[in-house]
Design a protein around this motif. Structure first.
Motif, PDB file in Angstrom:
ATOM      1  N   ALA A  36      45.927  42.618  37.970  1.00  0.00           N
ATOM      2  CA  ALA A  36      44.609  42.543  38.500  1.00  0.00           C
ATOM      3  C   ALA A  36      43.680  41.761  37.642  1.00  0.00           C
ATOM      4  O   ALA A  36      43.865  41.633  36.481  1.00  0.00           O
ATOM      5  N   THR A  37      42.651  41.282  38.217  1.00  0.00           N
ATOM      6  CA  THR A  37      41.541  40.723  37.473  1.00  0.00           C
ATOM      7  C   THR A  37      40.245  40.968  38.169  1.00  0.00           C
ATOM      8  O   THR A  37      39.673  41.911  37.869  1.00  0.00           O
ATOM      9  N   VAL A  38      39.560  40.446  39.106  1.00  0.00           N
ATOM     10  CA  VAL A  38      38.122  40.680  39.154  1.00  0.00           C
ATOM     11  C   VAL A  38      37.396  40.392  40.462  1.00  0.00           C
ATOM     12  O   VAL A  38      37.891  39.704  41.268  1.00  0.00           O
ATOM     13  N   LEU A  39      36.147  40.828  40.613  1.00  0.00           N
ATOM     14  CA  LEU A  39      35.386  40.830  41.856  1.00  0.00           C
ATOM     15  C   LEU A  39      34.314  39.773  41.938  1.00  0.00           C
ATOM     16  O   LEU A  39      33.936  39.223  40.942  1.00  0.00           O
ATOM     17  N   ALA A  40      33.789  39.493  43.165  1.00  0.00           N
ATOM     18  CA  ALA A  40      32.859  38.388  43.226  1.00  0.00           C
ATOM     19  C   ALA A  40      31.945  38.342  44.396  1.00  0.00           C
ATOM     20  O   ALA A  40      32.201  38.900  45.418  1.00  0.00           O
ATOM     21  N   SER A  41      30.826  37.607  44.234  1.00  0.00           N
ATOM     22  CA  SER A  41      29.991  37.209  45.348  1.00  0.00           C
ATOM     23  C   SER A  41      29.110  36.069  44.894  1.00  0.00           C
ATOM     24  O   SER A  41      28.871  35.913  43.703  1.00  0.00           O
ATOM     25  N   ALA A  91      42.913  46.374  41.635  1.00  0.00           N
ATOM     26  CA  ALA A  91      43.154  46.913  40.302  1.00  0.00           C
ATOM     27  C   ALA A  91      42.072  46.470  39.326  1.00  0.00           C
ATOM     28  O   ALA A  91      41.393  45.464  39.537  1.00  0.00           O
ATOM     29  N   SER A  92      41.949  47.235  38.229  1.00  0.00           N
ATOM     30  CA  SER A  92      40.943  46.946  37.207  1.00  0.00           C
ATOM     31  C   SER A  92      41.520  47.304  35.839  1.00  0.00           C
ATOM     32  O   SER A  92      42.282  48.263  35.707  1.00  0.00           O
ATOM     33  N   ASN A  93      41.152  46.532  34.846  1.00  0.00           N
ATOM     34  CA  ASN A  93      41.606  46.769  33.484  1.00  0.00           C
ATOM     35  C   ASN A  93      40.530  47.546  32.729  1.00  0.00           C
ATOM     36  O   ASN A  93      39.439  47.026  32.497  1.00  0.00           O
ATOM     37  N   PRO A  94      40.797  48.803  32.343  1.00  0.00           N
ATOM     38  CA  PRO A  94      39.757  49.595  31.690  1.00  0.00           C
ATOM     39  C   PRO A  94      39.362  49.077  30.314  1.00  0.00           C
ATOM     40  O   PRO A  94      38.276  49.397  29.825  1.00  0.00           O
ATOM     41  N   LYS A  95      40.213  48.284  29.682  1.00  0.00           N
ATOM     42  CA  LYS A  95      39.897  47.770  28.350  1.00  0.00           C
ATOM     43  C   LYS A  95      39.040  46.517  28.412  1.00  0.00           C
ATOM     44  O   LYS A  95      38.135  46.339  27.587  1.00  0.00           O
ATOM     45  N   THR A  96      39.310  45.642  29.362  1.00  0.00           N
ATOM     46  CA  THR A  96      38.575  44.373  29.436  1.00  0.00           C
ATOM     47  C   THR A  96      37.438  44.392  30.450  1.00  0.00           C
ATOM     48  O   THR A  96      36.573  43.521  30.414  1.00  0.00           O
ATOM     49  N   GLY A  97      37.452  45.363  31.369  1.00  0.00           N
ATOM     50  CA  GLY A  97      36.436  45.402  32.414  1.00  0.00           C
ATOM     51  C   GLY A  97      36.642  44.366  33.496  1.00  0.00           C
ATOM     52  O   GLY A  97      35.740  44.097  34.296  1.00  0.00           O
ATOM     53  N   VAL A  98      37.835  43.771  33.560  1.00  0.00           N
ATOM     54  CA  VAL A  98      38.145  42.765  34.574  1.00  0.00           C
ATOM     55  C   VAL A  98      38.761  43.460  35.787  1.00  0.00           C
ATOM     56  O   VAL A  98      39.673  44.280  35.666  1.00  0.00           O
ATOM     57  N   THR A  99      38.276  43.112  36.972  1.00  0.00           N
ATOM     58  CA  THR A  99      38.719  43.723  38.226  1.00  0.00           C
ATOM     59  C   THR A  99      39.134  42.625  39.193  1.00  0.00           C
ATOM     60  O   THR A  99      38.457  41.603  39.294  1.00  0.00           O
ATOM     61  N   LEU A 100      40.235  42.852  39.896  1.00  0.00           N
ATOM     62  CA  LEU A 100      40.703  41.868  40.866  1.00  0.00           C
ATOM     63  C   LEU A 100      41.028  42.545  42.189  1.00  0.00           C
ATOM     64  O   LEU A 100      41.735  43.550  42.233  1.00  0.00           O
ATOM     65  N   VAL A 101      40.493  41.975  43.263  1.00  0.00           N
ATOM     66  CA  VAL A 101      40.827  42.392  44.624  1.00  0.00           C
ATOM     67  C   VAL A 101      41.277  41.147  45.375  1.00  0.00           C
ATOM     68  O   VAL A 101      40.588  40.128  45.365  1.00  0.00           O
ATOM     69  N   VAL A 102      42.444  41.238  45.998  1.00  0.00           N
ATOM     70  CA  VAL A 102      42.948  40.158  46.854  1.00  0.00           C
ATOM     71  C   VAL A 102      43.459  40.782  48.136  1.00  0.00           C
ATOM     72  O   VAL A 102      44.146  41.803  48.096  1.00  0.00           O
ATOM     73  N   TRP A 103      43.101  40.207  49.277  1.00  0.00           N
ATOM     74  CA  TRP A 103      43.708  40.649  50.533  1.00  0.00           C
ATOM     75  C   TRP A 103      44.092  39.456  51.385  1.00  0.00           C
ATOM     76  O   TRP A 103      43.563  38.361  51.229  1.00  0.00           O
ATOM     77  N   ALA A 104      45.064  39.691  52.274  1.00  0.00           N
ATOM     78  CA  ALA A 104      45.554  38.655  53.169  1.00  0.00           C
ATOM     79  C   ALA A 104      45.795  39.263  54.543  1.00  0.00           C
ATOM     80  O   ALA A 104      46.079  40.465  54.655  1.00  0.00           O
ATOM     81  N   ASN A 105      45.698  38.455  55.595  1.00  0.00           N
ATOM     82  CA  ASN A 105      45.779  38.990  56.954  1.00  0.00           C
ATOM     83  C   ASN A 105      47.043  38.587  57.713  1.00  0.00           C
ATOM     84  O   ASN A 105      47.074  38.605  58.935  1.00  0.00           O
ATOM     85  N   LEU A 106      48.098  38.238  56.973  1.00  0.00           N
ATOM     86  CA  LEU A 106      49.447  38.138  57.532  1.00  0.00           C
ATOM     87  C   LEU A 106      50.362  38.868  56.564  1.00  0.00           C
ATOM     88  O   LEU A 106      50.481  38.471  55.393  1.00  0.00           O
ATOM     89  N   ALA A 107      50.973  39.948  57.017  1.00  0.00           N
ATOM     90  CA  ALA A 107      51.796  40.733  56.103  1.00  0.00           C
ATOM     91  C   ALA A 107      52.941  41.388  56.851  1.00  0.00           C
ATOM     92  O   ALA A 107      52.728  42.020  57.884  1.00  0.00           O
TER      93      ALA A 107
END
Length: 407
Positions: A17-22, A370-386
């Motif tokens: 994981a890594t991180v969120l955005a806008s 997922a998110s890394n509690p030590k670095t504070g980096v969060t990543l969310v990825v989603w896809a619409n064909l699975a």
């Protein structure tokens, strides 16, 4: 046609994981028109956003996704990226507020409430499941903890061919939890309690019924009161079985084949795959299939924005006291022969190389949170064909490539 293969049926695959955005729009003082969006930062907490963008866009293209979304958050700021559209033939790009089905990420909701109930003394993690349900074979030797960490040995009901056939026959069927659990308990266990690991939705379905029994409320209400409201996750819900449509804005979800046909072989055959790559084979739309078959193990709905909030709460133990967070994060290998970089599993929580979270898949939707509690980096990825035409979990595959490349 429907497909039940996934993190739901198959188990959790390695990802990270890594991180969120806008993107923030600036409004010029005294002007009625908004200024151009602020340019994306080129680096966040040592992570090159240009590299993340390239990996995400190339990954989504290589996997032939109709649409996908990435949300990255670090202590230094946020970044997001959108690919394709929320509907085949459409023009609406995926966004942080687009609703999707989150699949097995729902397990982390169920697990969190069970741990809260343990904190409150309403159950103990080492209670036998027979205290709450008399119908579980060998239930006096299966504990709540074993249900949480997938070491009960109970058969996974979503591996049952009869269930797959019933879902193919009626994708809109409303399933009662008792029906699902009965399927899981009707088959021999994989192993004796605590003598192995096997990812089983039966475990989490049983935990869902225990929550409803102790709280005398539906999971819809329990999750809202205990999880979503306290964290401000206003676009997240556990739908009631009879009204499970996605709120707007939504992404459609696409998949190939039937549950029976793909139960053990999720990839298209060689000729179909060739047609898919050539754009000659269209997937089926499963957006409005009823997800009640997934119940506490995977029927949830959310957005990338809310999933980032949830990932940080999971990693930091926001809704638990430190003692129970410590127990939750005692991760174990899922197999003695698993490679050193494989995901490990705790109490309804996975560890992807230091990033705590989960993956989820329902027909048409795959998500990595997922998110890394030590670095504070969060990543969310989603896809619409699975899954993908060649049987991959696209969001997990993309997230893995990002983590392996940028750390």
């Amino acid at each position: 046609m429907t497909r039940i293969r996934s993190a739901h049926r198959r188990g959790i695959r390695l990802a990270s994981a890594t991180v969120l955005a806008s993107v923030v729009a600036l409004v010029a003082a005294g002007c009625s028109a908004a200024a151009a969006p602020a340019p994306s930062p080129t680096e966040l907490s040592g992570i090159s956003t240009a590299k993340v963008e390239a990996l995400f866009q190339q990954g989504a293209a290589d996997l032939h996704m109709p649409g996908a979304f990435l949300l990255l958050e670090t202590p230094d700021g946020e970044f997001s990226s959108s690919y394709g559209a929320t509907q085949i033939g459409g023009e609406t790009p995926p966004a942080a507020g687009t609703h999707i089905r989150v699949g097995s990420n729902t397990k982390t909701w169920t697990g969190t409430v069970i741990l809260q109930l343990a904190e409150e003394g309403k159950l103990k993690l080492d209670d036998p499941v027979s205290r709450f349900r008399s119908d579980v074979p060998n239930g006096e030797n299966i504990t709540i903890r074993m249900l949480l960490d997938m070491r009960s040995g109970l058969y996974n009901y979503t591996e049952d061919p009869g269930l797959a056939a019933a879902m193919d026959a009626n994708p809109q069927r409303v399933w009662a939890p008792a029906e699902l659990i009965k399927v899981g308990l009707s088959q021999p266990p994989y192993f004796a309690p605590d003598q192995g690991y096997h990812y089983s939705n039966t475990n989490t379905a049983i935990l869902g019924t225990i929550i409803e029994q102790l709280e005398n409320k539906s999971l819809h209400d329990v999750f809202q009161e205990r999880l979503f409201n306290p964290l401000g996750m206003s676009d997240t819900l556990f739908p009631v079985a009879t009204d499970a449509d996605l709120p707007r804005p939504l992404s459609h979800g696409y998949s190939f084949g039937t549950n029976v046909g793909t139960l053990n072989a999720p990839a298209l055959d060689a000729s179909q795959l060739q047609d898919f790559y050539a754009g000659l084979l269209a997937p089926d739309d499963h957006t409005f299939d009823n997800p009640s078959w997934a119940y506490a193990a995977g029927a949830g709905i959310s957005t990338a924005h809310d999933l980032a909030i949830w990932a940080k709460a999971l990693a930091n133990g926001t809704l638990l006291d430190p003692a129970y967070q410590a127990q939750r994060t005692q991760f174990q290998k899922v197999s003695p022969t698993a490679p050193s970089n494989a995901a490990t599993y705790g109490l309804a929580l996975a560890n992807f190389g230091g990033y705590y979270g989960h993956t989820g898949e329902l027909p048409g939707y795959n998500s990595f949170v997922a998110s890394n509690p030590k670095t504070g980096v969060t990543l969310v990825v989603w896809a619409n064909l699975a899954p993908t035409g060649d049987g991959k979990d696209p969001a997990t595959t993309i997230a893995r490539s990002i983590i392996e490349s940028v750390g």
